[in-house]
Design an enzyme around this catalytic site. Sequence first.
Site, mmCIF file in Angstrom:
data_model
loop_
_atom_site.group_PDB
_atom_site.id
_atom_site.type_symbol
_atom_site.label_atom_id
_atom_site.label_comp_id
_atom_site.label_asym_id
_atom_site.label_seq_id
_atom_site.Cartn_x
_atom_site.Cartn_y
_atom_site.Cartn_z
ATOM 1 N N GLY A 13 -89.647 76.499 12.308
ATOM 2 C CA GLY A 13 -89.297 77.851 11.879
ATOM 3 C C GLY A 13 -90.033 78.245 10.606
ATOM 4 O O GLY A 13 -89.503 78.988 9.778
ATOM 5 N N ASN A 45 -92.387 80.253 9.981
ATOM 6 C CA ASN A 45 -93.032 81.562 9.910
ATOM 7 C C ASN A 45 -92.216 82.616 9.182
ATOM 8 O O ASN A 45 -92.721 83.696 8.875
ATOM 9 C CB ASN A 45 -93.346 82.065 11.323
ATOM 10 C CG ASN A 45 -92.093 82.277 12.150
ATOM 11 O OD1 ASN A 45 -91.409 81.315 12.483
ATOM 12 N ND2 ASN A 45 -91.779 83.524 12.477
ATOM 13 N N GLY A 75 -88.485 83.632 6.500
ATOM 14 C CA GLY A 75 -87.353 83.249 5.680
ATOM 15 C C GLY A 75 -87.589 82.011 4.838
ATOM 16 O O GLY A 75 -88.646 81.826 4.231
ATOM 17 N N ILE A 76 -86.591 81.128 4.813
ATOM 18 C CA ILE A 76 -86.671 79.901 4.025
ATOM 19 C C ILE A 76 -87.812 79.015 4.518
ATOM 20 O O ILE A 76 -88.507 78.382 3.715
ATOM 21 C CB ILE A 76 -85.336 79.140 4.090
ATOM 22 C CG1 ILE A 76 -84.208 79.980 3.502
ATOM 23 C CG2 ILE A 76 -85.430 77.813 3.342
ATOM 24 C CD1 ILE A 76 -82.830 79.395 3.716
ATOM 25 N N GLY A 77 -88.010 78.984 5.831
ATOM 26 C CA GLY A 77 -89.081 78.172 6.389
ATOM 27 C C GLY A 77 -90.446 78.611 5.892
ATOM 28 O O GLY A 77 -91.314 77.779 5.571
ATOM 29 N N SER A 121 -75.200 73.002 5.814
ATOM 30 C CA SER A 121 -74.728 74.348 5.493
ATOM 31 C C SER A 121 -73.415 74.279 4.721
ATOM 32 O O SER A 121 -72.608 73.364 4.923
ATOM 33 C CB SER A 121 -74.511 75.147 6.777
ATOM 34 O OG SER A 121 -73.809 76.350 6.534
ATOM 35 N N TYR A 150 -71.268 77.007 14.790
ATOM 36 C CA TYR A 150 -72.392 76.887 13.848
ATOM 37 C C TYR A 150 -72.106 75.777 12.834
ATOM 38 O O TYR A 150 -72.964 74.916 12.579
ATOM 39 C CB TYR A 150 -72.619 78.207 13.114
ATOM 40 C CG TYR A 150 -73.673 78.108 12.031
ATOM 41 C CD1 TYR A 150 -75.029 78.077 12.362
ATOM 42 C CD2 TYR A 150 -73.310 78.027 10.684
ATOM 43 C CE1 TYR A 150 -75.991 77.967 11.376
ATOM 44 C CE2 TYR A 150 -74.275 77.922 9.697
ATOM 45 C CZ TYR A 150 -75.612 77.889 10.042
ATOM 46 O OH TYR A 150 -76.566 77.779 9.064
#
Length: 306
Positions: free
Chosen positions: A22, A24, A26-28, A151, A177
């Site tokens: 991931g 590409n 946000g945090i990634g 999380s 989640y």
Amino acid sequence: MSKGWTKKDIRDLTGKVAIVTGGNSGIGYETSLALAENYATVILAVRNLNKGHEAVDKIKREFPNANVHVLKLDLNDLESIKEFAEDFRKKFRSLSILINNAGVLMPPKKETKDGFESQFGINYLGHFALTGLLLDLIIKTPDSRVISLGSLSAHSIKPEFKEFLGSKVKSNAMKRYAQSKLACMYFAKELQYRFRARNIDSISVACHPGIAQTYIFGKGSRKLKTRLTRASLKMIGQSAEAAANPILYAATDYSIRGGEYIGPDGRKGIKGSPTELEILDQQFVENVSSNLWILSEKLTGITYKF
């Protein structure tokens, strides 16, 4: 000491090969950017190749000499994960940093291609499979690390890892989640235990970013309640750049020994500088962790070969 730690404290990463799932957005993306800025070779493992290439172009506009690549990875599909591992092996012979970052938060209820509840399948089982398929490269690479994202939502729950097949899930989306993220945290501790028991110098670390101002929450949902929650989280959260700091600290700092749980040091863990937390040690139940590992190998068909 991690007090006041920022990405400016990252060491020179020349020669290190890093995968960011991931990577590409946000945090990634912020994690990938910081690793590339410090001379690592960074592979953005992404579902959408066009968005991946756009992220690479954005990184190179900021750092023209960045060594950044894109490979397709769909954590929704075990076959795609296997194909990614094969593609990576064709291009690279070592793996210093694997950051299991990609995830979904309260999407519309559905199953993965292999029949798992989507949050558990993508957030946890997909990364379990990916790590297992790349394990030999990780082990043979000196000073290698596996970083798994937990999380805040998982801090006040007990493990209930029995309802993982999509059609059998009864709990609500937020609980699903939280369980998926607790599974990631348990995985990080269990992987470190197995490294240490075999005198392998690779290390496994769990971390959480606090609350970040990203679009992961309820992506694809049009429910008013979801939109309102997303807006409130954006108000109290921190930037994606700041939220990436616990990940980057776990992935690069010399003080990391393996088995830690890293998160923001601010009030309620929402934001702040990265620090080591005790909550995972307090939650951890050894036999539950071992059983989760056995179940994960059975569900994914991926057996770890240390």
